[in-house]
Design a protein around this motif. Structure first.
Motif, PDB file in Angstrom:
ATOM      1  N   GLN A 271       0.770  -1.302   0.065  1.00  0.00           N
ATOM      2  CA  GLN A 271      -0.156  -0.017  -0.024  1.00  0.00           C
ATOM      3  C   GLN A 271       0.808   1.280  -0.165  1.00  0.00           C
ATOM      4  O   GLN A 271       0.361   2.226  -0.714  1.00  0.00           O
ATOM      5  CB  GLN A 271      -0.991   0.193   1.119  1.00  0.00           C
ATOM      6  N   LEU A 272       1.906   1.396   0.775  1.00  0.00           N
ATOM      7  CA  LEU A 272       3.068   2.403   0.775  1.00  0.00           C
ATOM      8  C   LEU A 272       3.546   2.874  -0.350  1.00  0.00           C
ATOM      9  O   LEU A 272       3.681   3.757  -0.937  1.00  0.00           O
ATOM     10  CB  LEU A 272       3.753   2.237   1.798  1.00  0.00           C
ATOM     11  N   SER A 273       3.821   1.578  -1.156  1.00  0.00           N
ATOM     12  CA  SER A 273       4.444   1.462  -2.494  1.00  0.00           C
ATOM     13  C   SER A 273       3.647   2.169  -3.673  1.00  0.00           C
ATOM     14  O   SER A 273       3.885   3.289  -4.306  1.00  0.00           O
ATOM     15  CB  SER A 273       4.975   0.405  -2.844  1.00  0.00           C
ATOM     16  N   LEU A 278       1.445   6.761  -7.010  1.00  0.00           N
ATOM     17  CA  LEU A 278       0.401   7.532  -7.117  1.00  0.00           C
ATOM     18  C   LEU A 278       0.690   9.019  -6.781  1.00  0.00           C
ATOM     19  O   LEU A 278       0.370   9.958  -7.724  1.00  0.00           O
ATOM     20  CB  LEU A 278      -0.974   7.382  -6.203  1.00  0.00           C
ATOM     21  N   ASN A 279       1.302   9.196  -5.630  1.00  0.00           N
ATOM     22  CA  ASN A 279       1.564  10.815  -5.326  1.00  0.00           C
ATOM     23  C   ASN A 279       2.621  11.455  -6.314  1.00  0.00           C
ATOM     24  O   ASN A 279       2.563  12.324  -6.646  1.00  0.00           O
ATOM     25  CB  ASN A 279       2.236  10.773  -3.835  1.00  0.00           C
ATOM     26  N   THR A 280       3.631  10.488  -6.780  1.00  0.00           N
ATOM     27  CA  THR A 280       4.574  10.893  -7.558  1.00  0.00           C
ATOM     28  C   THR A 280       3.978  11.142  -9.110  1.00  0.00           C
ATOM     29  O   THR A 280       4.232  12.210  -9.722  1.00  0.00           O
ATOM     30  CB  THR A 280       5.647   9.846  -7.986  1.00  0.00           C
ATOM     31  N   ALA A 281       3.055  10.331  -9.501  1.00  0.00           N
ATOM     32  CA  ALA A 281       2.206  10.666 -10.668  1.00  0.00           C
ATOM     33  C   ALA A 281       1.465  11.863 -10.626  1.00  0.00           C
ATOM     34  O   ALA A 281       1.260  12.730 -11.586  1.00  0.00           O
ATOM     35  CB  ALA A 281       1.436   9.327 -11.177  1.00  0.00           C
ATOM     36  N   ALA A 282       0.906  12.095  -9.626  1.00  0.00           N
ATOM     37  CA  ALA A 282       0.027  13.245  -9.260  1.00  0.00           C
ATOM     38  C   ALA A 282       0.894  14.571  -9.365  1.00  0.00           C
ATOM     39  O   ALA A 282       0.389  15.559  -9.865  1.00  0.00           O
ATOM     40  CB  ALA A 282      -0.947  13.282  -8.240  1.00  0.00           C
TER      41      ALA A 282
END
Length: 285
Positions: A271-273, A278-282
């Motif tokens: 989940q952390l990965s 997702l945070n990097t893509a956003a």
């Protein structure tokens, strides 16, 4: 017969009851300092903290590295750093005093005498601990020494390092960590199940040794030892009386708990990965 004015070469050995006991955290700290040493440094040295019991046993409880430079002829210690670190440790635990110093490597080296002279001013009869961080044959060579004076008449000529008994005791979790440390190439740290498997294998080997000793005594092949017999009796009497069915249930429940922890930790890492990606893509979008 020797004349009255004859000069005699003599050793002044340390007391025979002098020994040392080391805590595993000291070994872990020394190995960590060795891994983090500067690239040009061949070894690390540092201060040992602990206490001295009335019977002469030195208990080594803590340590810290001291920056140094050494060559074939001289050794330079950062004395200011050493004193500042010692004052900081005294604020946290004033009962831990300087009991000696450590160095990495196999045995005593050429510059050890100079460093030992400095610590002789910091503590009375300091202990010199050597730790072989190379772990030759996956065995850690850990030895403790004290200084013995060599005198010719009234003039002191040199010092000789005399090895003293060293006791290393640890609980099972610490022993598993030391076994991993001995293996210089490790793919991954063992999980709880692998640690339990290693502990059970060691326990099985110890029980097998006890069986062989008892059978040897009964058959007359081994000389009985009352101390060992009392130790075996105390160990057996300390075991709780539990039926095989109840033991299997407790053991299986423990395995299920470990499996659940391994699954939850793996799920958390996943989940952390995913959240990190997702945070990097956003941020990119």
């Amino acid at each position: 017969m020797a004349s009255a004015n004859q000069t005699v070469l003599q050793f002044f050995p340390s007391p025979t009851s002098f020994s040392a006991r080391i805590h595993p955290v000291v070994l872990f700290n020394i190995c960590d300092c060795y891994v983090r040493r500067p690239d040009q440094a061949e070894r690390v040295v540092g201060t040992l903290l602990g206490s001295v019991s009335p019977d002469g046993t030195v208990e080594i409880k803590n340590s810290y590295v001291v920056p140094h430079n050494e060559s074939a002829e001289q050794v330079a210690l950062d004395i200011d750093y050493h004193h500042n670190m010692y004052m900081s440790h005294q604020k946290v635990n004033p009962k831990e005093v300087i009991v000696g110093w450590f160095s990495t490597g196999f045995g005593v080296s050429g510059g050890s005498t100079l460093i030992h002279d400095f610590y002789s001013k910091e503590a009375q009869n300091p202990v010199h601990l050597t730790v072989d961080t190379g772990f030759r044959n996956q065995e850690a060579s850990i030895k403790a020494y004290v200084s013995v004076n060599l005198s010719l008449g009234d003039r002191q000529l040199a010092q000789r390092f005399q090895e003293i008994p060293l006791d290393l005791r640890m609980i099972e979790a610490e022993r598993v960590g030391l076994d991993v440390l001995k293996t210089t190439m490790v793919d991954k740290l063992p999980n709880d199940l692998e640690g339990m498997e290693s502990s059970m294998e060691r326990l099985h080997a110890l029980i097998d040794d006890v069986y062989k000793y008892v059978d040897g005594v009964v058959e007359g092949r081994v000389t009985p030892d009352n101390n060992i017999g009392r130790f075996i009796a105390d160990t057996l009497s300390s075991m709780p009386k539990i039926s095989p069915a109840a033991f299997d249930k407790v053991f299986n429940d423990r395995i299920q708990d470990n499996l659940a922890l391994v699954y939850l930790s793996s799920l958390t890492r996943t989940q952390l990965s995913i959240a990190e990606k997702l945070n990097t893509a956003a941020q990119v979008l």
